[in-house]
Design a protein around this motif. Structure first.
Motif, PDB file in Angstrom:
ATOM      1  N   ALA A   1     -24.009  10.972  -5.347  1.00 36.30           N
ATOM      2  CA  ALA A   1     -22.679  11.252  -4.817  1.00 36.30           C
ATOM      3  C   ALA A   1     -22.632  11.073  -3.307  1.00 36.30           C
ATOM      4  CB  ALA A   1     -22.243  12.662  -5.209  1.00 36.30           C
ATOM      5  N   SER A   2     -22.901   9.866  -2.838  1.00 38.42           N
ATOM      6  CA  SER A   2     -22.807   9.568  -1.406  1.00 38.42           C
ATOM      7  C   SER A   2     -21.341   9.531  -0.981  1.00 38.42           C
ATOM      8  CB  SER A   2     -23.444   8.213  -1.100  1.00 38.42           C
ATOM      9  OG  SER A   2     -24.797   8.173  -1.467  1.00 38.42           O
ATOM     10  N   ASP A   3     -21.089   9.879   0.285  1.00 36.93           N
ATOM     11  CA  ASP A   3     -19.738   9.751   0.823  1.00 36.93           C
ATOM     12  C   ASP A   3     -19.302   8.289   0.778  1.00 36.93           C
ATOM     13  OD1 ASP A   3     -19.594  12.422   1.340  1.00 36.93           O
ATOM     14  OD2 ASP A   3     -19.979  12.263   3.483  1.00 36.93           O
ATOM     15  N   ASN A   4     -18.037   8.068   0.466  1.00 39.21           N
ATOM     16  CA  ASN A   4     -17.478   6.725   0.479  1.00 39.21           C
ATOM     17  C   ASN A   4     -17.594   6.147   1.889  1.00 39.21           C
ATOM     18  OD1 ASN A   4     -15.363   4.610   0.749  1.00 39.21           O
ATOM     19  ND2 ASN A   4     -14.914   5.156  -1.362  1.00 39.21           N
ATOM     20  N   VAL A   5     -18.195   4.969   2.048  1.00 40.92           N
ATOM     21  CA  VAL A   5     -18.452   4.425   3.380  1.00 40.92           C
ATOM     22  C   VAL A   5     -17.164   3.991   4.078  1.00 40.92           C
ATOM     23  CG1 VAL A   5     -20.812   3.770   2.802  1.00 40.92           C
ATOM     24  CG2 VAL A   5     -18.955   2.106   2.482  1.00 40.92           C
ATOM     25  N   PHE A   6     -16.105   3.712   3.318  1.00 43.41           N
ATOM     26  CA  PHE A   6     -14.796   3.441   3.921  1.00 43.41           C
ATOM     27  C   PHE A   6     -14.298   4.704   4.626  1.00 43.41           C
ATOM     28  CE2 PHE A   6     -10.911   0.717   3.801  1.00 43.41           C
ATOM     29  CZ  PHE A   6     -10.005   1.617   4.320  1.00 43.41           C
ATOM     30  N   GLU A   7     -14.432   5.829   3.944  1.00 45.44           N
ATOM     31  CA  GLU A   7     -14.023   7.100   4.546  1.00 45.44           C
ATOM     32  C   GLU A   7     -14.843   7.394   5.804  1.00 45.44           C
ATOM     33  OE1 GLU A   7     -13.308  11.761   3.280  1.00 45.44           O
ATOM     34  OE2 GLU A   7     -14.707  10.532   2.126  1.00 45.44           O
ATOM     35  N   ASP A   8     -16.145   7.170   5.742  1.00 47.11           N
ATOM     36  CA  ASP A   8     -17.017   7.450   6.880  1.00 47.11           C
ATOM     37  C   ASP A   8     -16.575   6.730   8.144  1.00 47.11           C
ATOM     38  OD1 ASP A   8     -18.640   9.146   5.467  1.00 47.11           O
ATOM     39  OD2 ASP A   8     -20.195   7.652   5.069  1.00 47.11           O
ATOM     40  N   LEU A   9     -16.298   5.425   8.035  1.00 47.28           N
ATOM     41  CA  LEU A   9     -16.058   4.613   9.230  1.00 47.28           C
ATOM     42  C   LEU A   9     -14.582   4.398   9.550  1.00 47.28           C
ATOM     43  CD1 LEU A   9     -18.809   1.842   9.050  1.00 47.28           C
ATOM     44  CD2 LEU A   9     -18.825   4.014  10.283  1.00 47.28           C
ATOM     45  N   ILE A  10     -13.698   4.506   8.562  1.00 44.07           N
ATOM     46  CA  ILE A  10     -12.281   4.214   8.802  1.00 44.07           C
ATOM     47  C   ILE A  10     -11.434   5.494   8.766  1.00 44.07           C
ATOM     48  CG2 ILE A  10     -10.296   2.842   8.120  1.00 44.07           C
ATOM     49  CD1 ILE A  10     -12.732   1.212   9.065  1.00 44.07           C
ATOM     50  N   SER A  11     -11.417   6.170   7.631  1.00 43.81           N
ATOM     51  CA  SER A  11     -10.568   7.364   7.494  1.00 43.81           C
ATOM     52  C   SER A  11     -10.949   8.443   8.493  1.00 43.81           C
ATOM     53  CB  SER A  11     -10.662   7.913   6.068  1.00 43.81           C
ATOM     54  OG  SER A  11     -10.241   6.961   5.117  1.00 43.81           O
ATOM     55  N   ASP A  12     -12.246   8.729   8.626  1.00 46.53           N
ATOM     56  CA  ASP A  12     -12.689   9.817   9.503  1.00 46.53           C
ATOM     57  C   ASP A  12     -12.507   9.515  10.979  1.00 46.53           C
ATOM     58  OD1 ASP A  12     -13.332  11.312   7.325  1.00 46.53           O
ATOM     59  OD2 ASP A  12     -15.503  11.080   7.498  1.00 46.53           O
ATOM     60  N   ALA A  13     -12.249   8.258  11.322  1.00 46.04           N
ATOM     61  CA  ALA A  13     -12.079   7.900  12.732  1.00 46.04           C
ATOM     62  C   ALA A  13     -10.889   8.616  13.361  1.00 46.04           C
ATOM     63  CB  ALA A  13     -11.913   6.386  12.874  1.00 46.04           C
ATOM     64  N   VAL A  14      -9.886   8.947  12.564  1.00 47.32           N
ATOM     65  CA  VAL A  14      -8.701   9.640  13.081  1.00 47.32           C
ATOM     66  C   VAL A  14      -8.498  10.971  12.364  1.00 47.32           C
ATOM     67  CG1 VAL A  14      -7.499   7.578  13.904  1.00 47.32           C
ATOM     68  CG2 VAL A  14      -7.239   8.280  11.516  1.00 47.32           C
ATOM     69  N   ASP A  15      -9.595  11.592  11.960  1.00 50.46           N
ATOM     70  CA  ASP A  15      -9.496  12.863  11.244  1.00 50.46           C
ATOM     71  C   ASP A  15     -10.406  13.917  11.874  1.00 50.46           C
ATOM     72  OD1 ASP A  15      -8.984  14.857   9.440  1.00 50.46           O
ATOM     73  OD2 ASP A  15     -10.240  14.029   7.844  1.00 50.46           O
ATOM     74  N   PRO A  16      -9.985  14.505  13.001  1.00 50.22           N
ATOM     75  CA  PRO A  16     -10.782  15.568  13.615  1.00 50.22           C
ATOM     76  C   PRO A  16     -10.516  16.941  13.014  1.00 50.22           C
ATOM     77  CG  PRO A  16      -8.891  15.111  14.988  1.00 50.22           C
ATOM     78  CD  PRO A  16      -8.812  14.141  13.828  1.00 50.22           C
ATOM     79  N   PHE A  17      -9.680  17.002  11.963  1.00 45.61           N
ATOM     80  CA  PHE A  17      -9.168  18.277  11.462  1.00 45.61           C
ATOM     81  C   PHE A  17     -10.078  18.927  10.423  1.00 45.61           C
ATOM     82  CE2 PHE A  17      -5.593  15.547  12.603  1.00 45.61           C
ATOM     83  CZ  PHE A  17      -4.985  16.327  13.572  1.00 45.61           C
ATOM     84  N   GLU A  18     -10.019  20.244  10.381  1.00 49.06           N
ATOM     85  CA  GLU A  18     -10.656  21.006   9.317  1.00 49.06           C
ATOM     86  C   GLU A  18      -9.761  21.044   8.081  1.00 49.06           C
ATOM     87  OE1 GLU A  18     -13.665  22.341   9.325  1.00 49.06           O
ATOM     88  OE2 GLU A  18     -14.055  21.616  11.345  1.00 49.06           O
ATOM     89  N   ASN A  19      -8.442  21.179   8.284  1.00 42.36           N
ATOM     90  CA  ASN A  19      -7.531  21.340   7.154  1.00 42.36           C
ATOM     91  C   ASN A  19      -6.285  20.473   7.264  1.00 42.36           C
ATOM     92  OD1 ASN A  19      -5.282  22.668   5.522  1.00 42.36           O
ATOM     93  ND2 ASN A  19      -7.045  23.869   4.861  1.00 42.36           N
TER      94      ASN A  19
ATOM     95  N   ALA B   1     -13.649  -2.164   6.983  1.00 40.03           N
ATOM     96  CA  ALA B   1     -14.157  -1.788   5.662  1.00 40.03           C
ATOM     97  C   ALA B   1     -13.225  -2.279   4.566  1.00 40.03           C
ATOM     98  CB  ALA B   1     -14.334  -0.269   5.561  1.00 40.03           C
ATOM     99  N   TYR B   2     -13.798  -2.376   3.359  1.00 38.06           N
ATOM    100  CA  TYR B   2     -13.065  -2.829   2.167  1.00 38.06           C
ATOM    101  C   TYR B   2     -13.528  -2.000   0.980  1.00 38.06           C
ATOM    102  CZ  TYR B   2     -11.986  -5.753  -1.919  1.00 38.06           C
ATOM    103  OH  TYR B   2     -11.552  -6.212  -3.137  1.00 38.06           O
ATOM    104  N   ASP B   3     -12.574  -1.581   0.142  1.00 41.11           N
ATOM    105  CA  ASP B   3     -12.880  -0.839  -1.086  1.00 41.11           C
ATOM    106  C   ASP B   3     -12.089  -1.493  -2.219  1.00 41.11           C
ATOM    107  OD1 ASP B   3     -13.201   0.947  -3.183  1.00 41.11           O
ATOM    108  OD2 ASP B   3     -12.854   2.741  -1.979  1.00 41.11           O
ATOM    109  N   SER B   4     -12.796  -2.049  -3.211  1.00 41.22           N
ATOM    110  CA  SER B   4     -12.100  -2.725  -4.316  1.00 41.22           C
ATOM    111  C   SER B   4     -11.360  -1.735  -5.212  1.00 41.22           C
ATOM    112  CB  SER B   4     -13.098  -3.534  -5.152  1.00 41.22           C
ATOM    113  OG  SER B   4     -13.968  -2.681  -5.864  1.00 41.22           O
ATOM    114  N   ARG B   5     -11.755  -0.469  -5.209  1.00 39.93           N
ATOM    115  CA  ARG B   5     -11.077   0.631  -5.893  1.00 39.93           C
ATOM    116  C   ARG B   5     -10.806   0.331  -7.357  1.00 39.93           C
ATOM    117  NH1 ARG B   5      -5.783   3.520  -5.297  1.00 39.93           N
ATOM    118  NH2 ARG B   5      -4.935   1.520  -4.667  1.00 39.93           N
ATOM    119  N   GLY B   6      -9.618  -0.113  -7.699  1.00 41.13           N
ATOM    120  CA  GLY B   6      -9.275  -0.427  -9.090  1.00 41.13           C
ATOM    121  C   GLY B   6      -8.709   0.754  -9.850  1.00 41.13           C
ATOM    122  N   SER B   7      -8.135   0.463 -11.013  1.00 39.49           N
ATOM    123  CA  SER B   7      -7.579   1.505 -11.875  1.00 39.49           C
ATOM    124  C   SER B   7      -7.505   0.979 -13.301  1.00 39.49           C
ATOM    125  CB  SER B   7      -6.181   1.915 -11.396  1.00 39.49           C
ATOM    126  OG  SER B   7      -5.281   0.821 -11.489  1.00 39.49           O
ATOM    127  N   VAL B   8      -7.226   1.894 -14.229  1.00 39.87           N
ATOM    128  CA  VAL B   8      -7.115   1.523 -15.638  1.00 39.87           C
ATOM    129  C   VAL B   8      -5.728   0.948 -15.885  1.00 39.87           C
ATOM    130  CG1 VAL B   8      -7.159   2.375 -18.003  1.00 39.87           C
ATOM    131  CG2 VAL B   8      -8.775   3.279 -16.322  1.00 39.87           C
TER     132      VAL B   8
END
Length: 326
Positions: free
Chosen positions: A115-133, A195-202
């Motif tokens: 269960a590694s952290d999503n690497v997109f979140e690590d480098l892209i999403s978290d770049a503008v997320d200094p918040f706790e909540n 970053a790129y995430d192919s994601r996908g859905s059913v």
């Protein structure tokens, strides 16, 4: 700033040490056991777009984390980590395993399974997320389980991360397979990531999993002064119908000595609806190396994210909280 969380107690490549007071026990030569965790308590005020409001005192993700590492020789170290989620307020008796991981580190970088952290979140999403909540809305990403992840070593400022997820479905059904990749170049005062995430859905028509719901993103972080950091991020989420959602955000963090003063603003622009603007700000204070208090406020226009099912959107959020790491 945002407390480090999932499976980050061992200082391996690509992973940062959380829990300043985590205890390391050398149980044999080259073998170390690590025990740590955190308590996260929030007092929330939420105002919905129908005029109603609510207050809550909640546990916002308290954890106990067990880890271990072993020197395999030839410059290779193996580690395992497991985190257990519990409720520090005692109004819920459940204790459950939240995530676990097996990894190997060396001159080659780091290789991890679990269960590694999503690497997109690590480098892209978290770049503008200094918040706790009071986190601003983010793109929807591949779930963080059944991951195989590779973190490259730093190569004169350039590094990359590759990740794949293979999640089994029912007999005769296609597996959920996603591919994620991220790269960063650190120029010193400025770092750029993509970053790129192919994601996908059913697919509702034939029940097949299709990787046609991809997400792309770009982030820039700059150290303007010794105390002031600024960042910007653009991310786009697509679906099989050809719709997209654009998330454009900026954030700033100022270290005033005893803690951080921080804020962010975002324009959310879906192709099938009206655009909106979200803003949030916060301040934290380090009482001690392992104890922090914080307060945040956001004008978010979003749905509740704590598991409650409500018809109204949360327009405004105020929170005061405490994070204790051990």
């Amino acid at each position: 700033m945002k407390h480090a969380s999932k499976l980050a107690f061992l200082a391996a490549a690509g992973m940062a040490t959380a829990g300043a007071q985590a205890a390391d026990f050398e149980i044999a030569e080259g073998t170390t056991l690590t025990l740590g965790g955190e308590v996260v308590l929030n007092y929330l005020y939420e105002k919905y777009d129908n005029g109603d409001n609510d207050t809550k005192f909640v546990d916002d993700g308290s954890l106990v984390i067990l880890g271990g590492s072993h020197d395999l020789g030839n410059g290779i170290t193996a580690y395992v980590e497991t985190e257990f989620e519990y409720n520090a307020l005692g109004n819920n008796d459940d204790v459950k395993r939240d995530a676990s991981i097996l990894g190997f580190t060396g001159e080659f970088g780091e290789f991890a399974v679990g269960a590694s952290d999503n690497v997109f979140e690590d480098l892209i999403s978290d770049a503008v997320d200094p918040f706790e909540n009071a986190t601003l809305d983010q793109v929807s990403l591949t779930d963080e389980d059944s991951m195989v992840t590779y973190y490259s070593p730093d190569m004169d400022g350039f590094s990359f991360r590759l990740q794949g997820r293979h999640n089994n479905r029912g007999k005769g059904e296609s597996a959920e397979i996603s591919l994620i990749g991220a790269a960063e170049y650190d120029f010193g005062p400025v770092a750029v990531a993509a970053a790129y995430d192919s994601r996908g859905s059913v697919n509702s028509g034939d029940n097949e999993f299709k990787s046609q719901d991809h997400v792309v993103g770009l982030a820039i972080t700059g150290q303007l002064t010794e105390r002031l950091e600024a960042s910007a991020r653009f991310a786009q989420e697509n679906d099989q119908a050809g719709n997209d959602k654009d998330f454009t955000a900026i954030a700033m963090v100022y270290n005033y000595g005893g803690g951080d003063l921080y804020g962010a603003a975002q324009n959310y622009d879906p192709s099938g609806g009206d655009s909106s603007t979200q803003v949030a700000a916060g301040i934290n204070y380090d009482i001690a190396d392992s104890l922090m208090i914080f307060a945040e406020y956001g004008d978010l226009d979003r749905k509740l994210t704590d598991g409650d099912i409500v018809d109204a959107d949360t327009n405004k959020l105020g929170v005061a909280g405490l994070v204790y790491e051990f």
